[in-house]
Motif scaffolding. Sequence first.
Motif, PDB file in Angstrom:
ATOM      1  N   VAL A   1      41.430  35.790  41.151  1.00  0.00           N
ATOM      2  CA  VAL A   1      41.466  35.660  39.600  1.00  0.00           C
ATOM      3  C   VAL A   1      40.086  34.695  39.468  1.00  0.00           C
TER       4      VAL A   1
ATOM      5  N   SER B   1      41.902  32.631  33.374  1.00  0.00           N
ATOM      6  CA  SER B   1      43.488  32.559  33.165  1.00  0.00           C
ATOM      7  C   SER B   1      43.460  32.088  32.011  1.00  0.00           C
TER       8      SER B   1
ATOM      9  N   ALA C   1      46.116  36.601  33.859  1.00  0.00           N
ATOM     10  CA  ALA C   1      45.025  36.483  34.793  1.00  0.00           C
ATOM     11  C   ALA C   1      44.012  37.607  34.626  1.00  0.00           C
TER      12      ALA C   1
ATOM     13  N   GLY D   1      40.512  39.376  36.926  1.00  0.00           N
ATOM     14  CA  GLY D   1      39.774  39.181  37.791  1.00  0.00           C
ATOM     15  C   GLY D   1      39.544  40.713  38.729  1.00  0.00           C
TER      16      GLY D   1
ATOM     17  N   GLY E   1      48.689  33.026  37.369  1.00  0.00           N
ATOM     18  CA  GLY E   1      46.921  33.033  37.233  1.00  0.00           C
ATOM     19  C   GLY E   1      46.274  31.630  37.243  1.00  0.00           C
TER      20      GLY E   1
ATOM     21  N   GLN F   1      43.686  30.836  42.498  1.00  0.00           N
ATOM     22  CA  GLN F   1      42.735  31.666  42.402  1.00  0.00           C
ATOM     23  C   GLN F   1      42.821  32.873  43.074  1.00  0.00           C
ATOM     24  N   TYR F   2      44.111  33.416  43.650  1.00  0.00           N
ATOM     25  CA  TYR F   2      44.384  34.667  43.863  1.00  0.00           C
ATOM     26  C   TYR F   2      45.789  35.035  43.499  1.00  0.00           C
TER      27      TYR F   2
END
Length: 336
Positions: free
Chosen positions: A44, A47, A75, A77, A107, A110-111
């Motif tokens: 991501v 957000s 989110a 990415g 989101g 970071q994942y």
Amino acid sequence: MQLTEIEKTEFRAFVVEERDDRYSGELQRRRVADLPSGDLLVRVFYSSLNYKDALSASGNRGVTKAYPHTPGIDAVGMVEKSGSNDFLEGDPVIVTGFDLGMNTPGGFGQYIRVPSRWALRLPDGLSMQEAMAFGTAGLTAALSVLRLTETLKPEDGRIAVSGATGGVGALAVAMLSKLGYCVSAISGKEQERDFLLNLGAAEVLPRKDFQDEERRPLHKGVFAGAVDTVGGTILVNLLKSMQPMGVVTCCGNVASPELHLTVYPFILRGVSLIGIDSQNCPIALRKNVWCKLAGEWKPDCLMNLSKEISMSDLPDSIERMLQGKLKGRTVVNLNA
């Protein structure tokens, strides 16, 4: 079972925990291995903050059932790992709605790992920042605009937008104005009058004018349509104030989930009330609407109605949202 290198990857996430019947969030380290199952792993980049995220972060069990939890119903990415034929590693994707950020880690990490059916490719003509300036609010506003434009033309009359300084309302004002409609923005924030006029509103009407709980079944028909984002008495009065064959979309209940009115707007003026559900919107319709947002429906002022924050800014922004002190959209940069 031995973890793969990607499963060992650590990342930052805003995690809300319950302590002594109180809820608070902080940045923590998580591993990809901690994420739920799903055939799409997404790194991501951005957000956005929505009212539902603020509710989740404050312990609302109607939104999130179990804690610790990472909110974030939006989110955007890059696909890090894919088990789906529909996506390749490196594809830029948008994930909004469904269960993301509600009971599935969202989101504000970071994942994320989600079912691929929740995702769609980032349309050409839309940057990641722009996608989150829209987010769920933009999708909701666009679905409302879509339903209005199916029936109403700009020459049919004024379109009212309630909660006009909020994310959905502000974007609806901007989109409708760009499409040539005369928009009456309804707001309780007199200090934001210039903000709304700069979005394209033709006039700004005080919220108090729509909060009267009169028992009259109908008011003078002054609007051709409306986008209501708040519900309650304001929605009731908008329905009573529609011209014949008026159309009202409804997508929120922050004022109240109850609707106290007669059937007269519907059977004497032919008014239509259309519910908007962006959370479970079918993916084919999502793709169609996101393409419009990337093209002819994208407001020129899109980035001017959003503010970018870092993950460390989330606690303050969440509190301000719950207090009704935010306007427009708040984009969260996961790498700031």
